[in-house]
Design a protein around this motif. Sequence first.
Motif, PDB file in Angstrom:
ATOM      1  N   VAL A  32       0.833  -1.206   0.000  1.00  0.00           N
ATOM      2  CA  VAL A  32       0.000   0.000   0.000  1.00  0.00           C
ATOM      3  C   VAL A  32       0.869   1.259   0.000  1.00  0.00           C
ATOM      4  N   ALA A  33       1.929   1.253   0.835  1.00  0.00           N
ATOM      5  CA  ALA A  33       2.813   2.416   0.903  1.00  0.00           C
ATOM      6  C   ALA A  33       3.496   2.665  -0.434  1.00  0.00           C
ATOM      7  N   LEU A  34       3.962   1.592  -1.068  1.00  0.00           N
ATOM      8  CA  LEU A  34       4.584   1.736  -2.384  1.00  0.00           C
ATOM      9  C   LEU A  34       3.570   2.202  -3.420  1.00  0.00           C
ATOM     10  N   GLY A  35       2.340   1.682  -3.307  1.00  0.00           N
ATOM     11  CA  GLY A  35       1.310   2.057  -4.268  1.00  0.00           C
ATOM     12  C   GLY A  35       0.966   3.523  -4.240  1.00  0.00           C
ATOM     13  N   SER A  36       1.085   4.127  -3.057  1.00  0.00           N
ATOM     14  CA  SER A  36       0.752   5.545  -2.946  1.00  0.00           C
ATOM     15  C   SER A  36       1.856   6.442  -3.468  1.00  0.00           C
ATOM     16  N   SER A  37       3.113   5.937  -3.471  1.00  0.00           N
ATOM     17  CA  SER A  37       4.238   6.815  -3.800  1.00  0.00           C
ATOM     18  C   SER A  37       5.008   6.435  -5.054  1.00  0.00           C
ATOM     19  N   ILE A  38       4.900   5.191  -5.514  1.00  0.00           N
ATOM     20  CA  ILE A  38       5.707   4.783  -6.666  1.00  0.00           C
ATOM     21  C   ILE A  38       5.345   5.577  -7.918  1.00  0.00           C
ATOM     22  N   VAL A  39       4.085   6.001  -8.009  1.00  0.00           N
ATOM     23  CA  VAL A  39       3.650   6.740  -9.201  1.00  0.00           C
ATOM     24  C   VAL A  39       4.273   8.122  -9.278  1.00  0.00           C
ATOM     25  N   LEU A  79       9.547   3.309   5.674  1.00  0.00           N
ATOM     26  CA  LEU A  79      10.498   3.348   4.572  1.00  0.00           C
ATOM     27  C   LEU A  79       9.808   3.106   3.231  1.00  0.00           C
ATOM     28  N   GLY A  80       8.657   2.455   3.248  1.00  0.00           N
ATOM     29  CA  GLY A  80       7.930   2.181   2.011  1.00  0.00           C
ATOM     30  C   GLY A  80       7.626   3.419   1.181  1.00  0.00           C
ATOM     31  N   PRO A  81       7.118   4.497   1.790  1.00  0.00           N
ATOM     32  CA  PRO A  81       6.835   5.704   1.012  1.00  0.00           C
ATOM     33  C   PRO A  81       8.067   6.323   0.365  1.00  0.00           C
ATOM     34  N   CYS A  82       9.244   6.090   0.949  1.00  0.00           N
ATOM     35  CA  CYS A  82      10.480   6.627   0.347  1.00  0.00           C
ATOM     36  C   CYS A  82      11.028   5.688  -0.725  1.00  0.00           C
ATOM     37  N   LEU A  83      10.789   4.393  -0.559  1.00  0.00           N
ATOM     38  CA  LEU A  83      11.245   3.433  -1.572  1.00  0.00           C
ATOM     39  C   LEU A  83      10.467   3.611  -2.871  1.00  0.00           C
ATOM     40  N   GLY A  84       9.197   4.050  -2.766  1.00  0.00           N
ATOM     41  CA  GLY A  84       8.367   4.237  -3.954  1.00  0.00           C
ATOM     42  C   GLY A  84       8.995   5.159  -4.984  1.00  0.00           C
ATOM     43  N   PRO A  85       9.356   6.400  -4.617  1.00  0.00           N
ATOM     44  CA  PRO A  85       9.993   7.301  -5.594  1.00  0.00           C
ATOM     45  C   PRO A  85      11.334   6.787  -6.104  1.00  0.00           C
ATOM     46  N   ILE A  86      12.081   6.069  -5.241  1.00  0.00           N
ATOM     47  CA  ILE A  86      13.375   5.542  -5.674  1.00  0.00           C
ATOM     48  C   ILE A  86      13.186   4.513  -6.782  1.00  0.00           C
ATOM     49  N   PHE A  87      12.332   3.519  -6.534  1.00  0.00           N
ATOM     50  CA  PHE A  87      12.059   2.509  -7.553  1.00  0.00           C
ATOM     51  C   PHE A  87      11.348   3.128  -8.755  1.00  0.00           C
ATOM     52  N   THR A 127      16.415   8.765  -6.183  1.00  0.00           N
ATOM     53  CA  THR A 127      17.430   8.301  -5.236  1.00  0.00           C
ATOM     54  C   THR A 127      17.680   9.314  -4.126  1.00  0.00           C
ATOM     55  N   THR A 128      17.382  10.582  -4.375  1.00  0.00           N
ATOM     56  CA  THR A 128      17.595  11.590  -3.327  1.00  0.00           C
ATOM     57  C   THR A 128      16.711  11.345  -2.106  1.00  0.00           C
ATOM     58  N   PHE A 129      15.664  10.529  -2.251  1.00  0.00           N
ATOM     59  CA  PHE A 129      14.819  10.210  -1.100  1.00  0.00           C
ATOM     60  C   PHE A 129      15.537   9.335  -0.083  1.00  0.00           C
ATOM     61  N   VAL A 130      16.722   8.846  -0.450  1.00  0.00           N
ATOM     62  CA  VAL A 130      17.535   8.117   0.529  1.00  0.00           C
ATOM     63  C   VAL A 130      17.823   9.000   1.740  1.00  0.00           C
ATOM     64  N   ALA A 131      17.989  10.299   1.510  1.00  0.00           N
ATOM     65  CA  ALA A 131      18.246  11.221   2.624  1.00  0.00           C
ATOM     66  C   ALA A 131      17.079  11.219   3.609  1.00  0.00           C
ATOM     67  N   THR A 132      15.863  11.246   3.083  1.00  0.00           N
ATOM     68  CA  THR A 132      14.686  11.189   3.955  1.00  0.00           C
ATOM     69  C   THR A 132      14.634   9.870   4.707  1.00  0.00           C
ATOM     70  N   MET A 133      14.986   8.769   4.009  1.00  0.00           N
ATOM     71  CA  MET A 133      15.006   7.460   4.658  1.00  0.00           C
ATOM     72  C   MET A 133      15.996   7.428   5.814  1.00  0.00           C
ATOM     73  N   ILE A 134      17.140   8.042   5.618  1.00  0.00           N
ATOM     74  CA  ILE A 134      18.132   8.099   6.691  1.00  0.00           C
ATOM     75  C   ILE A 134      17.559   8.841   7.895  1.00  0.00           C
ATOM     76  N   GLY A 135      16.873   9.939   7.644  1.00  0.00           N
ATOM     77  CA  GLY A 135      16.247  10.677   8.733  1.00  0.00           C
ATOM     78  C   GLY A 135      15.194   9.856   9.456  1.00  0.00           C
ATOM     79  N   LEU A 136      14.394   9.102   8.700  1.00  0.00           N
ATOM     80  CA  LEU A 136      13.366   8.258   9.310  1.00  0.00           C
ATOM     81  C   LEU A 136      13.992   7.195  10.197  1.00  0.00           C
ATOM     82  N   VAL A 137      15.074   6.585   9.705  1.00  0.00           N
ATOM     83  CA  VAL A 137      15.754   5.549  10.494  1.00  0.00           C
ATOM     84  C   VAL A 137      16.326   6.148  11.782  1.00  0.00           C
ATOM     85  N   ILE A 138      16.951   7.315  11.671  1.00  0.00           N
ATOM     86  CA  ILE A 138      17.480   7.978  12.871  1.00  0.00           C
ATOM     87  C   ILE A 138      16.346   8.269  13.862  1.00  0.00           C
TER      88      ILE A 138
END
Length: 522
Positions: A94-101, A217-225, A351-362
Amino acid sequence: MEPVEAQLVPNELSKEQEERFRMEGLENKGDVALSRQWSRHSQNTAVGTQEEKKVGVTSKLVTFEVGTGEDPREFSVAKKWLVTACASSLCLAVALGSSIVTGDLQSPVKDLHTTQEIVNLTVALFVVGFGIGPLFFAPLSEVFGRKPIYIVSMFGYFIFTLPSALAKNAATLVVSRLIAGLFSSAPMCLAGGSLADVWTVEDRGMPMAVFSATIFLGPCLGPIFGGWIAQKVGWRYLYWVLFALTGAVFVGTLFSPESLAIVLLRRKAERIRKETGDESYQSQGEMDKVPLSHRLKIALVRPFILMFCEPIVLFMSFYLSVVYSLLYLFFFSTPIAFAEIRGFSGGITGTTFVATMIGLVIGMLTMPLQEKKFRQVTTNGTYPEARLYPMMVGAIVLPISLFIYAFTGAYSWVNFMGPSVGSALFGVSCIWIYVAANTYIVDSYSSFAASAVAAKTLMRSEAGAAVPLYVDFMFHKMGFQYAGLLIALVAVCIAPIPYFFFYRGEKIRLGSKRASKAVNNQ
C-alpha cells in the motif's frame, strides 16, 4: 506516502484492558450515547439472547483452551512470524502504491493529453481512500475477521491497479486510482492489530520494528524505484510493477491464518453448537452481540463526535493535518528541486529520497529514548502528556529542516547535499511528531482509541489529498525559495501546539466526559 504511525504506538493499555479489547472488541460498545441500547455486561455465566431468555436457557461461555494453540497468542513462533510478514507486506504494498507513481507524473500528461493537476489526482484520490475506507473496514473485520477483509481488500486493490496500467485516457487513470485507494485502506487500519493479536507486549519489540520499517520506509522506496522504472521502461510499468506486487501479496494473504480472537471464539462456539446440538454454547462476543448496522453507525458517527466535541482530538488532528500537508508539499517539490533546478534524471531524483530514509531511520532509533524518559516521569502513574517530549522537539526541528530545504533547494549552484540535509532532518521530525502525537491521542482516549485515531486519519488524509492540486502552481508561481519559505513559516506558526497541550492538556482532559482522567502526580 501514507505513514501508518497509528500502528506504532507503545502499549497504552494495561494488560487487563488489552485482553478485554482483544477478546470482546469493546471499543465499538463504549460510547455512552451510541451504544447504551446494545451494551450488556455479561459475566462468565451469562443470559443469552432474547429467545434464550424465554425458554430459560443459560449460556455457556466458550473460551480458548490453554496449551492447545487455539489462542493466537499461543501460535507457534513460525506462525506468528507468518502473520507479521503478511501484515508487513500488505502495508508495504500500500505504501509503495501511494508513492511509486510519483516516479513520473509528467509523462502521463503528454501521453493522455491532459493537465498536470489531473495526473496529480492519481495520488490525491488514492489518499482520499485512506481516510474513508477504514470507517467501513474496521467494523466489518469484527464481524468477518481480519483475513477475509484482507483478501477482499487486496483483491480489489489488485484488480483496480490494472486499469491504471492500461488507461487510454485520464478519467480511467484517476477513477481506478480512487477505487484502488479505497480497497487498499484496510491494511492501514487492521495490520497493526494483527501483530497485537499474536504477540504479547513483552515479545512485540522485534516484530514491531520490522513492521515499522516497512511502514515508514515504504513511502520513500516508492519514488526511488519509480524514478528508475519510469526512466528505463516508461510510466506504465510503474503500474505493471505495482500490479505484480499486489498480486503476489494477495496470494500470500490466502495462506495467512485468521488472528482476531473474537472471531476465532465465535467460530469455535459455532462448531461446538453444531457438534453437540446445544445452542447454549456462546462466545463472549455473541453474548454482547452488537448488530453490524450499529457497528457501522458507531464507526461513521463517533469519529465526528470526537473531532468536534473534544479539543484534544480536534487540534491534534488539525496539527497533524498541517504537518501531513507539509509532507506532501515536500514530496511533490523534490522533483522541482533536483530534476528541474539541477537537471537530475528521474532515477537520480528518486534516489535523493535516501536522505529522507536516513532521517526516518534515525528518528526510529531515537524513540527508545522517549520510552526511557516516559518511564522516568511516570514513576507515580502514567499520564498522556508524558508522551509529548519528542513532539515538542520535532516541532522545532520541522521548520528548521524546511528553512534549510527552501534556501538550498532553490539554487542550482548550491550542492545537492544542502537540500538533502534538510530532507534528513525533515524525516527525523516527522517520526518524532507522528509517533508522539498518536500515542498522546490514544492515551487520552484509551476507551475510544480506534475512533479517535479514525477522526485524526480522516482529517489528515483529506488535507493531504488536496496538496497535489496546488503544489505545482505554488512552487512555480511563487518561486521555489518563497514557496519553501511559506511552508517553513507555517511550521513555525503551528510549533506552539504541542507545548500548549503539554502544559494545559491535563486540564482539558479533566473537563471532558470521554478523555482519560490520569493526572501528573510528580
